[in-house]
Design a protein around this motif. Structure first.
Motif, PDB file in Angstrom:
ATOM      1  N   THR A  66      29.652  47.766  34.348  1.00  0.00           N
ATOM      2  CA  THR A  66      31.068  47.801  34.710  1.00  0.00           C
ATOM      3  C   THR A  66      31.430  46.532  35.469  1.00  0.00           C
ATOM      4  O   THR A  66      30.621  46.017  36.244  1.00  0.00           O
ATOM      5  CB  THR A  66      31.376  49.019  35.611  1.00  0.00           C
ATOM      6  OG1 THR A  66      31.059  50.215  34.899  1.00  0.00           O
ATOM      7  CG2 THR A  66      32.832  49.057  36.018  1.00  0.00           C
ATOM      8  N   VAL A  67      32.652  46.052  35.256  1.00  0.00           N
ATOM      9  CA  VAL A  67      33.145  44.885  35.993  1.00  0.00           C
ATOM     10  C   VAL A  67      34.273  45.329  36.913  1.00  0.00           C
ATOM     11  O   VAL A  67      35.162  46.083  36.510  1.00  0.00           O
ATOM     12  CB  VAL A  67      33.656  43.791  35.033  1.00  0.00           C
ATOM     13  CG1 VAL A  67      34.297  42.629  35.820  1.00  0.00           C
ATOM     14  CG2 VAL A  67      32.512  43.267  34.167  1.00  0.00           C
ATOM     15  N   VAL A  68      34.218  44.868  38.153  1.00  0.00           N
ATOM     16  CA  VAL A  68      35.283  45.104  39.126  1.00  0.00           C
ATOM     17  C   VAL A  68      35.793  43.748  39.585  1.00  0.00           C
ATOM     18  O   VAL A  68      35.015  42.903  40.027  1.00  0.00           O
ATOM     19  CB  VAL A  68      34.781  45.907  40.341  1.00  0.00           C
ATOM     20  CG1 VAL A  68      35.861  45.970  41.424  1.00  0.00           C
ATOM     21  CG2 VAL A  68      34.351  47.301  39.935  1.00  0.00           C
ATOM     22  N   SER A  69      37.092  43.522  39.467  1.00  0.00           N
ATOM     23  CA  SER A  69      37.679  42.258  39.904  1.00  0.00           C
ATOM     24  C   SER A  69      38.723  42.505  40.983  1.00  0.00           C
ATOM     25  O   SER A  69      39.742  43.139  40.737  1.00  0.00           O
ATOM     26  CB  SER A  69      38.325  41.509  38.740  1.00  0.00           C
ATOM     27  OG  SER A  69      39.008  40.360  39.230  1.00  0.00           O
ATOM     28  N   ILE A  98      36.452  47.793  32.918  1.00  0.00           N
ATOM     29  CA  ILE A  98      36.842  46.836  33.950  1.00  0.00           C
ATOM     30  C   ILE A  98      37.960  47.431  34.794  1.00  0.00           C
ATOM     31  O   ILE A  98      38.915  48.005  34.266  1.00  0.00           O
ATOM     32  CB  ILE A  98      37.263  45.472  33.351  1.00  0.00           C
ATOM     33  CG1 ILE A  98      37.677  44.507  34.478  1.00  0.00           C
ATOM     34  CG2 ILE A  98      38.361  45.612  32.315  1.00  0.00           C
ATOM     35  CD1 ILE A  98      37.876  43.070  34.011  1.00  0.00           C
ATOM     36  N   ILE A  99      37.817  47.311  36.113  1.00  0.00           N
ATOM     37  CA  ILE A  99      38.848  47.721  37.056  1.00  0.00           C
ATOM     38  C   ILE A  99      39.281  46.472  37.804  1.00  0.00           C
ATOM     39  O   ILE A  99      38.441  45.734  38.335  1.00  0.00           O
ATOM     40  CB  ILE A  99      38.340  48.776  38.062  1.00  0.00           C
ATOM     41  CG1 ILE A  99      37.908  50.053  37.334  1.00  0.00           C
ATOM     42  CG2 ILE A  99      39.394  49.098  39.103  1.00  0.00           C
ATOM     43  CD1 ILE A  99      36.435  50.201  37.177  1.00  0.00           C
ATOM     44  N   THR A 100      40.581  46.210  37.843  1.00  0.00           N
ATOM     45  CA  THR A 100      41.076  45.042  38.554  1.00  0.00           C
ATOM     46  C   THR A 100      42.140  45.448  39.577  1.00  0.00           C
ATOM     47  O   THR A 100      42.773  46.487  39.450  1.00  0.00           O
ATOM     48  CB  THR A 100      41.686  43.988  37.603  1.00  0.00           C
ATOM     49  OG1 THR A 100      42.978  44.416  37.182  1.00  0.00           O
ATOM     50  CG2 THR A 100      40.809  43.754  36.389  1.00  0.00           C
ATOM     51  N   ILE A 101      42.320  44.589  40.583  1.00  0.00           N
ATOM     52  CA  ILE A 101      43.383  44.769  41.563  1.00  0.00           C
ATOM     53  C   ILE A 101      44.543  43.876  41.155  1.00  0.00           C
ATOM     54  O   ILE A 101      44.393  42.657  41.020  1.00  0.00           O
ATOM     55  CB  ILE A 101      42.921  44.402  42.989  1.00  0.00           C
ATOM     56  CG1 ILE A 101      41.667  45.200  43.368  1.00  0.00           C
ATOM     57  CG2 ILE A 101      44.055  44.646  43.986  1.00  0.00           C
ATOM     58  CD1 ILE A 101      41.862  46.698  43.401  1.00  0.00           C
TER      59      ILE A 101
END
Length: 206
Positions: A66-69, A98-101
């Motif tokens: 998983t990618v978190v940005s 992917i979860i981004t802010i």
């Protein structure tokens, strides 16, 4: 789970990093300056690199689930320059999540149909540069085959953790004016294990 975290030294990212390590996830953090990482863990791998350099992203993404940005706009074009490389590296590695802010500016306007908040009379910002950067990320993720979620806080002071906030798909909760960094981080982190908001923007506010 093995998480690639971008923006791990930022306000939201540092809280998410701490949560991930407390839950015994393996984390690879790609940062520009390793000295800014103040936490140590056997589950943490810190790589010095630049999110805008294809090879740095590619190397960091190896073996990741998983990618978190939590990258910010930093007054420049880091977001829009880096996201194509992030998407490509994820596709190459077979990473879907992917979860981004993001920002509340890229949520749908309640007052002007067909427009985003930053494009409408709901926007209180004097400049839309940051929202335009986040908009580019949203457009690229929307076109991708990835399972993305963009968490979109409104005014974001450091504040205190409360664990009580409102969320709404594609819109800012009505009369929402602020949300603290710790509460934003908690909700964004929870999306790693959730699939309710796949391919969605999520507004968050008190």
């Amino acid at each position: 789970m093995h998480i690639l975290m971008l923006g791990a030294t930022g306000r939201v990212g540092s809280h998410m990093l701490e949560r991930a390590l407390n839950d015994n996830h393996r984390v690879t953090a790609l940062v520009r300056n390793t000295d800014k990482v103040q936490i140590e863990s056997r589950n943490l791998k810190v790589l010095e690199g630049n999110v805008c350099i294809n090879s740095d992203i590619r190397n960091a993404a190896v073996g990741v689930d998983t990618v978190v940005s939590a990258l910010g706009t930093d007054g420049g074009t880091t977001l829009s320059e880096s996201i194509p490389s992030v998407i490509k590296a994820m596709e190459d590695e077979g990473i879907k999540r992917i979860i981004t802010i993001g920002t509340a500016g890229i949520l749908n306007s309640r007052t002007e149909a067909g427009m985003l908040r930053y494009q409408s009379n709901e926007s209180k910002r004097k400049t839309t540069r940051a929202a335009q950067e986040h908009h580019k990320v949203y457009e690229l993720l929307e076109k991708s085959p990835l399972d993305w979620t963009i968490v979109c806080p409104t005014y974001l002071p450091d504040g205190e953790y409360t664990g009580e906030y409102r969320i709404e798909r594609d819109f800012l909760p009505e009369n929402g004016e602020m949300i603290s960094v710790p509460d934003t981080a908690e909700f964004a982190y929870s999306q790693i294990a959730e699939n309710r908001y796949i391919k969605s923007r999520v507004g968050i506010a008190y």
